[in-house]
Design a protein around this motif. Structure first.
Motif, mmCIF file in Angstrom:
data_model
loop_
_atom_site.group_PDB
_atom_site.id
_atom_site.type_symbol
_atom_site.label_atom_id
_atom_site.label_comp_id
_atom_site.label_asym_id
_atom_site.label_seq_id
_atom_site.Cartn_x
_atom_site.Cartn_y
_atom_site.Cartn_z
ATOM 1 N N ASP A 137 67.611 53.720 12.637
ATOM 2 C CA ASP A 137 68.953 53.707 12.046
ATOM 3 C C ASP A 137 69.994 52.980 12.910
ATOM 4 O O ASP A 137 70.945 52.409 12.374
ATOM 5 N N ALA A 138 69.827 52.966 14.242
ATOM 6 C CA ALA A 138 70.797 52.241 15.070
ATOM 7 C C ALA A 138 70.798 50.759 14.701
ATOM 8 O O ALA A 138 71.859 50.128 14.591
ATOM 9 N N PHE A 139 69.604 50.201 14.490
ATOM 10 C CA PHE A 139 69.501 48.799 14.119
ATOM 11 C C PHE A 139 69.997 48.569 12.691
ATOM 12 O O PHE A 139 70.764 47.631 12.422
ATOM 13 N N ILE A 140 69.599 49.439 11.769
ATOM 14 C CA ILE A 140 70.001 49.279 10.362
ATOM 15 C C ILE A 140 71.515 49.417 10.222
ATOM 16 O O ILE A 140 72.180 48.587 9.585
ATOM 17 N N TYR A 141 72.076 50.473 10.826
ATOM 18 C CA TYR A 141 73.518 50.682 10.708
ATOM 19 C C TYR A 141 74.299 49.559 11.386
ATOM 20 O O TYR A 141 75.368 49.159 10.923
ATOM 21 N N GLY A 142 73.793 49.057 12.497
ATOM 22 C CA GLY A 142 74.454 47.936 13.153
ATOM 23 C C GLY A 142 74.505 46.715 12.256
ATOM 24 O O GLY A 142 75.510 45.995 12.193
ATOM 25 N N SER A 143 73.422 46.482 11.532
ATOM 26 C CA SER A 143 73.353 45.323 10.638
ATOM 27 C C SER A 143 74.313 45.458 9.465
ATOM 28 O O SER A 143 75.078 44.535 9.154
ATOM 29 N N ILE A 144 74.281 46.615 8.798
ATOM 30 C CA ILE A 144 75.106 46.739 7.598
ATOM 31 C C ILE A 144 76.589 46.905 7.954
ATOM 32 O O ILE A 144 77.458 46.493 7.189
ATOM 33 N N ARG A 145 76.882 47.480 9.124
ATOM 34 C CA ARG A 145 78.286 47.562 9.539
ATOM 35 C C ARG A 145 78.854 46.155 9.776
ATOM 36 O O ARG A 145 79.977 45.840 9.387
ATOM 37 N N GLY A 146 78.060 45.302 10.405
ATOM 38 C CA GLY A 146 78.493 43.923 10.618
ATOM 39 C C GLY A 146 78.735 43.208 9.305
ATOM 40 O O GLY A 146 79.725 42.485 9.140
ATOM 41 N N GLU A 147 77.840 43.426 8.341
ATOM 42 C CA GLU A 147 77.984 42.809 7.022
ATOM 43 C C GLU A 147 79.238 43.336 6.322
ATOM 44 O O GLU A 147 79.982 42.593 5.676
ATOM 45 N N PHE A 148 79.481 44.631 6.476
ATOM 46 C CA PHE A 148 80.647 45.266 5.850
ATOM 47 C C PHE A 148 81.945 44.717 6.446
ATOM 48 O O PHE A 148 82.893 44.395 5.711
ATOM 49 N N ARG A 149 81.998 44.580 7.766
ATOM 50 C CA ARG A 149 83.224 44.123 8.414
ATOM 51 C C ARG A 149 83.492 42.644 8.162
ATOM 52 O O ARG A 149 84.631 42.195 8.266
ATOM 53 N N ARG A 150 82.458 41.903 7.869
ATOM 54 C CA ARG A 150 82.652 40.486 7.518
ATOM 55 C C ARG A 150 83.045 40.323 6.065
ATOM 56 O O ARG A 150 83.249 39.201 5.593
ATOM 57 N N GLY A 151 83.116 41.427 5.330
ATOM 58 C CA GLY A 151 83.494 41.364 3.927
ATOM 59 C C GLY A 151 82.377 40.894 3.020
ATOM 60 O O GLY A 151 82.621 40.490 1.877
ATOM 61 N N GLN A 152 81.125 40.950 3.509
ATOM 62 C CA GLN A 152 79.985 40.473 2.724
ATOM 63 C C GLN A 152 79.156 41.609 2.138
ATOM 64 O O GLN A 152 78.133 41.370 1.517
ATOM 65 N N LEU A 153 79.616 42.857 2.346
ATOM 66 C CA LEU A 153 78.901 44.006 1.804
ATOM 67 C C LEU A 153 79.918 44.958 1.183
ATOM 68 O O LEU A 153 80.787 45.493 1.875
ATOM 69 N N GLU A 154 79.824 45.138 -0.111
ATOM 70 C CA GLU A 154 80.718 46.056 -0.808
ATOM 71 C C GLU A 154 79.963 47.328 -1.145
ATOM 72 O O GLU A 154 78.919 47.287 -1.803
ATOM 73 N N VAL A 155 80.492 48.434 -0.655
ATOM 74 C CA VAL A 155 79.877 49.736 -0.926
ATOM 75 C C VAL A 155 80.952 50.638 -1.520
ATOM 76 O O VAL A 155 81.892 51.046 -0.830
ATOM 77 N N SER A 156 80.834 50.928 -2.803
ATOM 78 C CA SER A 156 81.822 51.787 -3.463
ATOM 79 C C SER A 156 81.321 53.229 -3.475
ATOM 80 O O SER A 156 80.110 53.479 -3.438
ATOM 81 N N LYS A 157 82.258 54.164 -3.520
ATOM 82 C CA LYS A 157 81.882 55.570 -3.555
ATOM 83 C C LYS A 157 81.235 55.884 -4.892
ATOM 84 O O LYS A 157 81.775 55.591 -5.944
ATOM 85 N N LYS A 158 80.044 56.468 -4.798
ATOM 86 C CA LYS A 158 79.236 56.665 -5.988
ATOM 87 C C LYS A 158 79.044 58.159 -6.237
ATOM 88 O O LYS A 158 78.882 58.931 -5.298
ATOM 89 N N GLU A 159 79.085 58.562 -7.484
ATOM 90 C CA GLU A 159 78.824 59.959 -7.828
ATOM 91 C C GLU A 159 77.363 60.095 -8.237
ATOM 92 O O GLU A 159 76.866 59.348 -9.075
ATOM 93 N N TYR A 160 76.669 61.024 -7.602
ATOM 94 C CA TYR A 160 75.246 61.251 -7.895
ATOM 95 C C TYR A 160 75.083 62.569 -8.648
ATOM 96 O O TYR A 160 75.847 63.522 -8.458
ATOM 97 N N VAL A 161 74.089 62.619 -9.522
ATOM 98 C CA VAL A 161 73.809 63.806 -10.324
ATOM 99 C C VAL A 161 72.678 64.590 -9.655
ATOM 100 O O VAL A 161 71.696 64.020 -9.189
ATOM 101 N N GLY A 162 72.816 65.930 -9.639
ATOM 102 C CA GLY A 162 71.745 66.770 -9.119
ATOM 103 C C GLY A 162 71.807 66.928 -7.611
ATOM 104 O O GLY A 162 72.742 66.517 -6.930
#
Length: 384
Positions: free
Chosen positions: A140-165
């Protein structure tokens, strides 16, 4: 009779003079010097530099560090930096690059199974879901580092999602104080480890929660995208290896030549060695900035104590001493510094050391020059 008396007197005086000369010769210091080891050294810098000493930063190193988000650029923003800051920056980035390389190796091993379990989607068994978490958590350190970088560059959009169950994995909220907010932690039932992306600024909180919920609910679409982002970052391992080589190069540049010499004294008088010397390296035929070099290159050396003071060294009668001289300048400040480093690594050149004496008797030489010694690391010398 008078003639014989004069002869005997002359012989007596001659014998006395000869005896005195022999006594002077054998009582005088008889030093000899031999080179034991040569190497670039950072440790000796402590006797030459202060906290405010600045050194130049290589443009090529800065450019290489800019190629990966896993590098820290804090000490490399300007053409020059304080020596202590640069050493800390080199050490930090070396650790980061080694961590990146190890992380990529582990991630590549686990990636096929992570993809396989995701491919099964809702059909995955509870055991498979737990296995997915185990493999995710150790990467997870490697995965989170990758997606955080993508998020801060504005290349990853993650919206708050409602899950059922109910989530497939355990999800809990914790309150943290720095930065203040909620931390969402994912774990498996009965597990000892939690997985969470650590918020670094306020803007991370919404993103952190969305990532945690995607993992807890095993959101196939989002997790698949996260793995794709991380997989792209595995290409940085090549840059990481190049950076490690550059860091070694940079350390050489801000090192000093450390020359270990053995000085023996077979006379009875002690002898003092002055705290200055020269390293003479055979650079004939090498190409410098001004064209071919003829003969030897002279590098000034100093002997300093732990208080950064130039201090002579005494060798007792019938004694020996191992002494370490250091070059007055950083290697990168020498006119042919880079050429010398390259020649040193090859170990194909020779060198000598010239040191100076004081006292030890009237017959003691004032200048000592060692025999030729291979200009190269000990490992290279041992292979000859």
């Amino acid at each position: 009779m008078l003639v014989n008396a004069i002869k005997w007197a002359g012989m007596t005086v001659g014998a006395a003079i000869l005896g005195g000369a022999v006594t002077v010769f054998y009582s005088a210091a008889h030093p000899a010097v031999a080179v034991i080891d040569i190497k670039p050294s950072l440790s000796l810098n402590g006797r030459f530099v202060s906290k405010e000493t600045e050194v130049a930063i290589s443009d090529s190193l800065r450019a290489r560090l800019e190629k990966t988000l896993y590098a820290s650029l804090q000490a490399f923003r300007s053409p020059r930096a304080r020596y202590s800051d640069l050493v800390e920056g080199l050490n930090s980035n070396e650790e980061r690059m080694n961590t990146l390389i190890a992380s990529v190796v582990q991630f590549r091993q686990d990636l096929p199974k992570l993809k396989d379990i995701l491919q099964r989607g809702p059909a995955a068994t509870p055991e498979e879901k737990n296995e997915f978490f185990d493999r995710w958590e150790r990467n997870d350190a490697f995965i989170y580092g990758s997606i955080r970088g993508e998020f801060r560059r504005g290349q990853l959009e993650v919206s708050k999602k409602e899950y059922v169950g109910e989530p497939a994995l355990l999800l809990r909220e914790e309150t943290i104080s720095s930065p203040p907010g909620s931390l969402w932690v994912v774990s498996k039932k009965g597990g000892r480890f939690g997985s969470f992306l650590i918020p670094e600024t306020g803007r991370d909180f919404t993103f952190q929660e969305s990532v945690a919920r995607a993992l807890a609910y095993l959101d196939v679409q989002m997790l698949k995208h996260f793995l794709e982002v991380a997989e792209r970052d595995t290409a940085d391992v090549g840059v990481a290896k190049e950076i490690i080589a550059d860091i070694e190069h940079a350390r050489d540049n801000i090192s000093r030549w450390a020359i270990s010499v053995s000085v023996t004294n077979t006379g009875t008088h002690p002898i003092a060695l002055l705290p200055v010397a020269e390293l003479l390296v055979d650079t004939s035929g090498l190409i410098g900035s001004n064209g071919p070099i003829s003969g030897e290159t002279e590098i000034r050396l100093e002997l300093r104590n732990e208080n950064s003071e130039a201090a002579p060294e005494q060798v007792s009668g019938n004694g020996a001493a191992l002494i370490v001289f250091a070059s007055e300048k950083f290697i990168q400040e020498e006119d042919v510094g880079r050429i010398l480093i390259d020649s040193y690594r090859l170990g194909a050149r020779s060198c000598r050391v010239r040191i100076y004496t004081a006292g030890g008797g009237v017959l003691t030489p004032k200048v000592l020059i060692s025999r030729a010694h291979q200009f190269g690391p000990a490992s290279t010398i041992s292979r000859q």
